[in-house]
Design a protein around this motif. Structure first.
Motif, mmCIF file in Angstrom:
data_model
loop_
_atom_site.group_PDB
_atom_site.id
_atom_site.type_symbol
_atom_site.label_atom_id
_atom_site.label_comp_id
_atom_site.label_asym_id
_atom_site.label_seq_id
_atom_site.Cartn_x
_atom_site.Cartn_y
_atom_site.Cartn_z
ATOM 1 N N GLN A 122 -36.735 58.829 91.941
ATOM 2 C CA GLN A 122 -36.578 58.945 93.179
ATOM 3 C C GLN A 122 -35.217 59.386 93.940
ATOM 4 O O GLN A 122 -34.938 60.234 94.703
ATOM 5 C CB GLN A 122 -36.920 57.622 94.087
ATOM 6 C CG GLN A 122 -37.533 57.861 95.489
ATOM 7 C CD GLN A 122 -38.089 56.468 95.975
ATOM 8 O OE1 GLN A 122 -37.779 55.450 95.485
ATOM 9 N NE2 GLN A 122 -39.209 56.435 96.537
ATOM 10 N N SER A 132 -44.135 63.200 98.843
ATOM 11 C CA SER A 132 -44.022 61.680 99.143
ATOM 12 C C SER A 132 -45.144 61.151 99.634
ATOM 13 O O SER A 132 -45.223 59.597 99.570
ATOM 14 C CB SER A 132 -42.711 61.659 100.264
ATOM 15 O OG SER A 132 -43.111 62.444 101.246
ATOM 16 N N GLU A 167 -46.839 59.738 96.843
ATOM 17 C CA GLU A 167 -46.377 58.551 96.249
ATOM 18 C C GLU A 167 -46.501 57.322 97.292
ATOM 19 O O GLU A 167 -46.409 56.081 96.453
ATOM 20 C CB GLU A 167 -44.645 58.705 96.432
ATOM 21 C CG GLU A 167 -44.139 59.783 95.608
ATOM 22 C CD GLU A 167 -44.192 59.384 94.131
ATOM 23 O OE1 GLU A 167 -44.284 58.223 93.506
ATOM 24 O OE2 GLU A 167 -44.490 60.437 93.148
ATOM 25 N N ASN A 168 -47.130 57.365 98.257
ATOM 26 C CA ASN A 168 -47.261 56.198 98.982
ATOM 27 C C ASN A 168 -48.833 55.599 98.409
ATOM 28 O O ASN A 168 -49.459 56.318 98.317
ATOM 29 C CB ASN A 168 -47.452 56.910 100.468
ATOM 30 C CG ASN A 168 -47.550 55.494 101.402
ATOM 31 O OD1 ASN A 168 -47.801 54.436 101.049
ATOM 32 N ND2 ASN A 168 -47.185 56.024 102.714
#
Ligand code: ADP
Length: 480
Positions: free
Chosen positions: A264, A324, A327-328
């Motif tokens: 990250q 992103s 990624e959640n």
């Protein structure tokens, strides 16, 4: 010194029985002693009375007047007579306490002066002198005391009987001691051996060794205890194993989190860096436009480049947001039955304009297959791959798109005749922001990483197939 349970129990049992036998023997011996004393006392009193009765008879028959003269004159005869009747040594005393006659004059004598006082006052009295009882009994005629008789009574037989019984008790005590000790030892032995085995088992459990969880085959409390210890050991073992497994998972999760954290950080660093480049170009052109507003060539150049860079920024932003979003953990795919043939045909139609603009030829070989997936996300995947096949192709090149079923998989391949990807770069191209040659394209390096995320999150896989003569081939597989 540590005394073991076996010895302790044997000693305890032995002492218990010994004390019982001891108390019993003391009580019995005391009883025998007091009984003998009482019997002797009664017997001697009786002998005294017999003697007095004998005197009374003589008095009646012979009408004697002077008792003192009677004793002095006939004392010798009387003691001989009394010894014959009783079998004891007999001594006669007058009322002054003086010896008048002795049935065994040569035998030893005991001092009886103290007792005599009581005997002269008409009281039976006696003392024990070794194996003898010296008994003084008042002697009466029909109306009054005329003297005192001493009986020397031997208690040797009593003593022998008493000693015999005492020895009997002593030998039975020794016998009981030996029997109790041996039988106690033999009885307690299996118990203590069991306890010893349980003790060893608990020590092994304490050290974390669960290899030999014994179970005593007994139907008493010891058997239950061993069963409980065995169950407890099994439980502890399984709990430790679960804990170890959880610890391992936790460790893995921590390692994964650390890697994710690093990724990250790197991702944010890359985003910042990559966003800066188009922004710097836009800013530079904006400054130039202010300075040289009257230069039409520069103005046109600036317009084109600002448009191109802002488009690049928009593409990059969209891809970063998609990544992103993936990624959640709350991200959800809207799965539905997707007709791959239809989907790819549609995409090809939409991209045909761009393909032709680059002077490329598109070839398709699409089988009719249905896949359970998110249609929108699949669109994104194929558009990215076909876009790359266009971007990195040579002029007048070719693009092949195929879809077929192989065993339990649906395979979709996008093949081009482009510049290809060097073997050393094959693994890196799926990393975010990675581009093989920056100067060749205005790409963001996010397309393939987004494609991989979208495919893998839906249970599929993407691979760059081994280098062929020219170009590159990407293969996507979904299990059906
Ligand atoms: P972008 O194309 O926006 O740079 P991608 O993540 O889609 O980003 O691709 C990463 C890199 O992989 C590209 O920069 C390019 O160098 C290489 N690449 C991807 N697809 C192809 C292809 N079909 N032929 C040759 N190189 C390719």
């Amino acid at each position: 010194m540590k005394i073991g349970l076996k010895l302790k129990s044997s000693i305890f049992l032995t002492l218990l029985l010994l004390s019982a036998v001891g108390i019993l023997s003391i009580l019995v011996l005391r009883g025998i002693q007091s009984n003998q004393r009482q019997q002797n006392e009664d017997y001697l009193i009786q002998q005294g009375e017999i003697a007095s009765n004998y005197i009374k008879q003589i008095y009646l028959m012979e009408s004697i007047k002077d008792p003192e003269a009677f004793i002095n004159d006939r004392g010798r005869e009387l003691v001989t007579r009394f010894e014959m009747i009783t079998g004891m040594q007999v001594i006669l005393y007058n009322l002054a306490g003086k010896e008048v006659a002795n049935s065994r004059p040569l035998a030893g004598k005991t001092d009886v002066s103290l007792m005599m006082e009581y005997a002269l006052q008409n009281t039976n009295t006696y003392i024990e002198d070794g194996d003898n009882i010296i008994f003084l009994s008042p002697l009466h005629n029909s109306s009054m005391q005329i003297g005192v008789l001493q009986f020397n009574y031997s208690t040797t037989s009593d003593r022998m009987f008493y000693t015999k019984i005492k020895h009997l008790f002593f030998y039975s005590g020794v016998f009981i001691f030996a029997i109790c000790f041996i039988s106690g030892y033999l009885y307690v032995r299996p118990l203590t051996l069991g306890i010893l085995r349980l003790k060893n088992a608990t020590q092994r459990i304490e050290k974390g060794d669960f290899s030999d969880l014994i179970c005593l085959k007994r139907s008493d409390e010891l058997g239950e205890l061993s069963q409980n210890i065995s169950n407890m050991g099994k439980k502890i073992k399984s709990q430790i194993e679960t804990m170890k497994e959880e610890q391992h998972h936790l460790q893995q999760a921590v390692e994964k989190l650390e890697i994710l954290g690093k990724q990250q950080k790197q991702f944010i660093g890359n985003v910042t860096h990559e966003f800066k480049t188009p922004l710097t170009i836009i800013k530079a052109y904006a400054d130039l436009m202010q300075m040289y507003s009257d230069d039409p060539t520069l103005m046109n150049d600036a317009k084109v480049n600002i448009d191109k860079e802002s488009q690049r920024l928009t593409d990059m932003l969209e891809n970063v947001l998609s990544l992103s979003e993936l990624e959640n953990y709350t991200f959800e795919f809207q799965k539905e039955e997707v007709d791959i043939h239809e989907l790819l045909t549609d995409i090809c139609k939409r991209m045909n304009g761009k393909i032709q603009k680059y002077g490329l030829q598109l070839h398709t070989d699409l089988e009719k297959n249905i896949l359970l997936a998110d249609k929108e996300r699949l669109n994104q995947v194929f558009i990215n791959l076909i876009d790359n096949a266009i971007k990195y192709n040579r002029p007048d090149g070719h693009i092949w798109i195929s879809c077929c079923k192989e065993n339990n998989f649906i395979c979709i391949r996008v093949k081009d005749t482009g510049i290809g990807i060097p073997p050393a770069e094959r693994d890196k191209i799926f990393q975010p922001f990675y581009t093989v040659n920056k100067s060749l394209n205005g790409g963001t390096g996010l397309g393939l990483s987004l494609v991989r995320e979208l495919v893998e999150k839906q249970g599929g896989s993407i691979t760059l197939l081994d280098q062929q003569a020219e170009g590159s081939t990407f293969e996507i597989r979904f299990i059906i």
